[in-house]
Design a protein around this motif. Structure first.
Motif, PDB file in Angstrom:
ATOM      1  N   GLY A   8      -9.284   8.366  23.490  1.00  0.00           N
ATOM      2  CA  GLY A   8      -8.243   9.099  24.011  1.00  0.00           C
ATOM      3  C   GLY A   8      -7.977   8.111  25.076  1.00  0.00           C
ATOM      4  O   GLY A   8      -8.204   7.177  25.170  1.00  0.00           O
ATOM      5  N   THR A   9      -7.199   9.111  25.751  1.00  0.00           N
ATOM      6  CA  THR A   9      -6.630   8.179  27.428  1.00  0.00           C
ATOM      7  C   THR A   9      -7.559   9.110  28.234  1.00  0.00           C
ATOM      8  O   THR A   9      -7.168  10.288  29.085  1.00  0.00           O
ATOM      9  CB  THR A   9      -4.974   9.223  27.142  1.00  0.00           C
ATOM     10  N   ILE A  10      -7.697   8.094  29.758  1.00  0.00           N
ATOM     11  CA  ILE A  10      -8.256   8.651  30.663  1.00  0.00           C
ATOM     12  C   ILE A  10      -7.707   7.908  32.014  1.00  0.00           C
ATOM     13  O   ILE A  10      -7.738   6.527  31.898  1.00  0.00           O
ATOM     14  CB  ILE A  10     -10.145   8.081  30.267  1.00  0.00           C
ATOM     15  N   SER A  11      -7.127   8.707  32.704  1.00  0.00           N
ATOM     16  CA  SER A  11      -6.537   8.807  33.878  1.00  0.00           C
ATOM     17  C   SER A  11      -7.289   8.807  34.682  1.00  0.00           C
ATOM     18  O   SER A  11      -7.193  10.537  34.963  1.00  0.00           O
ATOM     19  CB  SER A  11      -5.229   8.778  33.929  1.00  0.00           C
ATOM     20  N   PHE A  12      -8.033   7.908  35.978  1.00  0.00           N
ATOM     21  CA  PHE A  12      -9.183   8.598  36.961  1.00  0.00           C
ATOM     22  C   PHE A  12      -9.514   7.697  37.874  1.00  0.00           C
ATOM     23  O   PHE A  12      -9.389   6.544  38.023  1.00  0.00           O
ATOM     24  CB  PHE A  12     -10.008   9.081  36.316  1.00  0.00           C
ATOM     25  N   ASP A  13      -8.636   8.557  38.947  1.00  0.00           N
ATOM     26  CA  ASP A  13      -8.709   7.619  40.432  1.00  0.00           C
ATOM     27  C   ASP A  13      -9.126   8.518  41.392  1.00  0.00           C
ATOM     28  O   ASP A  13      -9.206   9.475  41.970  1.00  0.00           O
ATOM     29  CB  ASP A  13      -7.660   7.178  41.157  1.00  0.00           C
TER      30      ASP A  13
ATOM     31  N   LEU B 210      -7.016  12.086  42.823  1.00  0.00           N
ATOM     32  CA  LEU B 210      -7.587  13.123  41.733  1.00  0.00           C
ATOM     33  C   LEU B 210      -6.249  14.150  41.094  1.00  0.00           C
ATOM     34  O   LEU B 210      -6.512  14.188  40.390  1.00  0.00           O
ATOM     35  CB  LEU B 210      -8.729  13.994  42.277  1.00  0.00           C
ATOM     36  N   ALA B 211      -5.346  14.013  42.219  1.00  0.00           N
ATOM     37  CA  ALA B 211      -4.678  15.191  41.720  1.00  0.00           C
ATOM     38  C   ALA B 211      -3.630  14.332  40.789  1.00  0.00           C
ATOM     39  O   ALA B 211      -2.957  14.466  39.910  1.00  0.00           O
ATOM     40  CB  ALA B 211      -2.819  15.738  42.608  1.00  0.00           C
ATOM     41  N   THR B 212      -3.518  13.132  39.935  1.00  0.00           N
ATOM     42  CA  THR B 212      -2.750  12.331  39.178  1.00  0.00           C
ATOM     43  C   THR B 212      -3.469  11.672  37.998  1.00  0.00           C
ATOM     44  O   THR B 212      -3.288  11.621  37.831  1.00  0.00           O
ATOM     45  CB  THR B 212      -2.024  10.967  39.978  1.00  0.00           C
ATOM     46  N   SER B 213      -4.583  12.448  38.195  1.00  0.00           N
ATOM     47  CA  SER B 213      -5.768  12.179  37.348  1.00  0.00           C
ATOM     48  C   SER B 213      -6.079  12.967  36.000  1.00  0.00           C
ATOM     49  O   SER B 213      -5.697  14.122  36.312  1.00  0.00           O
ATOM     50  CB  SER B 213      -7.641  12.026  37.518  1.00  0.00           C
ATOM     51  N   SER B 214      -7.000  13.091  34.660  1.00  0.00           N
ATOM     52  CA  SER B 214      -6.119  13.360  33.712  1.00  0.00           C
ATOM     53  C   SER B 214      -7.530  13.062  32.648  1.00  0.00           C
ATOM     54  O   SER B 214      -6.767  11.868  32.714  1.00  0.00           O
ATOM     55  CB  SER B 214      -4.765  14.071  32.876  1.00  0.00           C
ATOM     56  N   PHE B 215      -7.645  14.089  31.962  1.00  0.00           N
ATOM     57  CA  PHE B 215      -8.544  13.135  30.275  1.00  0.00           C
ATOM     58  C   PHE B 215      -7.907  13.833  29.107  1.00  0.00           C
ATOM     59  O   PHE B 215      -7.215  15.012  29.534  1.00  0.00           O
ATOM     60  CB  PHE B 215     -10.019  14.234  30.512  1.00  0.00           C
ATOM     61  N   LYS B 216      -7.140  13.373  28.044  1.00  0.00           N
ATOM     62  CA  LYS B 216      -7.145  14.142  26.939  1.00  0.00           C
ATOM     63  C   LYS B 216      -7.423  13.213  25.971  1.00  0.00           C
ATOM     64  O   LYS B 216      -7.889  12.090  25.103  1.00  0.00           O
ATOM     65  CB  LYS B 216      -5.476  13.417  26.934  1.00  0.00           C
TER      66      LYS B 216
ATOM     67  N   PHE C  80     -10.733  17.534  23.742  1.00  0.00           N
ATOM     68  CA  PHE C  80     -10.440  18.871  25.284  1.00  0.00           C
ATOM     69  C   PHE C  80      -9.335  17.790  25.597  1.00  0.00           C
ATOM     70  O   PHE C  80      -9.240  16.522  25.842  1.00  0.00           O
ATOM     71  CB  PHE C  80     -11.668  18.143  26.001  1.00  0.00           C
ATOM     72  N   THR C  81      -8.311  18.605  26.797  1.00  0.00           N
ATOM     73  CA  THR C  81      -6.810  18.200  28.219  1.00  0.00           C
ATOM     74  C   THR C  81      -7.138  18.752  28.928  1.00  0.00           C
ATOM     75  O   THR C  81      -7.413  20.339  29.165  1.00  0.00           O
ATOM     76  CB  THR C  81      -5.492  18.007  27.173  1.00  0.00           C
ATOM     77  N   SER C  82      -7.782  17.846  29.752  1.00  0.00           N
ATOM     78  CA  SER C  82      -8.119  18.669  31.178  1.00  0.00           C
ATOM     79  C   SER C  82      -5.983  18.861  32.054  1.00  0.00           C
ATOM     80  O   SER C  82      -5.059  18.071  32.040  1.00  0.00           O
ATOM     81  CB  SER C  82      -8.529  17.752  32.525  1.00  0.00           C
ATOM     82  N   THR C  83      -6.825  20.074  32.850  1.00  0.00           N
ATOM     83  CA  THR C  83      -5.549  20.653  33.859  1.00  0.00           C
ATOM     84  C   THR C  83      -5.358  20.017  35.062  1.00  0.00           C
ATOM     85  O   THR C  83      -4.650  19.305  35.794  1.00  0.00           O
ATOM     86  CB  THR C  83      -5.206  21.922  33.396  1.00  0.00           C
ATOM     87  N   THR C  84      -7.031  20.157  35.648  1.00  0.00           N
ATOM     88  CA  THR C  84      -7.560  19.968  36.695  1.00  0.00           C
ATOM     89  C   THR C  84      -8.666  18.871  36.915  1.00  0.00           C
ATOM     90  O   THR C  84      -9.675  19.704  36.627  1.00  0.00           O
ATOM     91  CB  THR C  84      -7.111  20.928  37.869  1.00  0.00           C
ATOM     92  N   ILE C  85      -9.116  17.964  38.203  1.00  0.00           N
ATOM     93  CA  ILE C  85     -10.135  17.341  38.379  1.00  0.00           C
ATOM     94  C   ILE C  85     -10.355  17.695  40.220  1.00  0.00           C
ATOM     95  O   ILE C  85      -9.748  17.293  40.272  1.00  0.00           O
ATOM     96  CB  ILE C  85      -9.942  16.394  37.889  1.00  0.00           C
TER      97      ILE C  85
END
Length: 175
Positions: free
Chosen positions: A51-56, A60-66, A101-106
């Protein structure tokens, strides 16, 4: 002329910075991750996480999990149970090859973080909230899931556990 150029340059910098795009850190999933489940009987683990994980944590507004897991990678420690779990009666790995799992908000919580998003399993999509922590470049979390919510072997509700505890530990490296 200089008196006009300096304020103009400052104004341009301020306006340009307002349109700067904030980008989260991208992470690569390390090979030594762990996705374990325990429903009493059966219990085991999945491999095949990608998957793709973008996390800071500071953005958090630009963070996401796919992310997704290969259903056929299930390992209960018993070959017959593995075959049974992949069959049409349970996960139906041929028809539904992945759990995703695809996140919508963190969001930040007192204990760590929560990722709200869509969990898809066995063709059923449900909104879930997954609690997790992020320490020393490791995402870790645990939650429970009811297989009946995802229409997994609903014909035999008392066959095996219905409620499963899932423990996830995903070490990552910066990309």
């Amino acid at each position: 002329m200089k008196k006009f150029i300096y304020p103009l340059a400052a104004f341009i910098l301020i306006v340009a910075s307002a349109f700067t795009v904030m980008i989260s850190q991208d992470w690569k999933i390390a090979d030594n991750y762990s996705v374990k489940f325990d429903g009493g009987d059966p219990s085991g683990e999945f491999k095949g996480l990608k998957g793709t994980i973008s996390f800071d944590p500071d953005n958090l507004a630009t963070s996401s999990f796919k992310t997704s897991i290969d259903v056929a990678s299930i390992n209960t420690g018993n070959g017959m149970k593995n075959t049974h779990a992949k069959s049409e009666k349970w996960f139906d790995a041929e028809k539904y090859p992945a759990i995703s799992f695809t996140s919508t908000t963190i969001t930040k919580t007192a204990e760590g973080y929560e990722a709200k998003g869509i969990l898809e399993m066995h063709g059923v999509q449900k909104e879930v909230t997954l609690p997790f922590t992020f320490n020393d470049q490791v995402f870790a979390g645990n939650f429970t899931i009811n297989r009946m919510d995802y229409n997994i072997n609903t014909a035999e509700p008392d066959h095996g556990g219905s409620i499963f505890k899932v423990d996830i530990s995903v070490p990552v490296t910066k990309q």
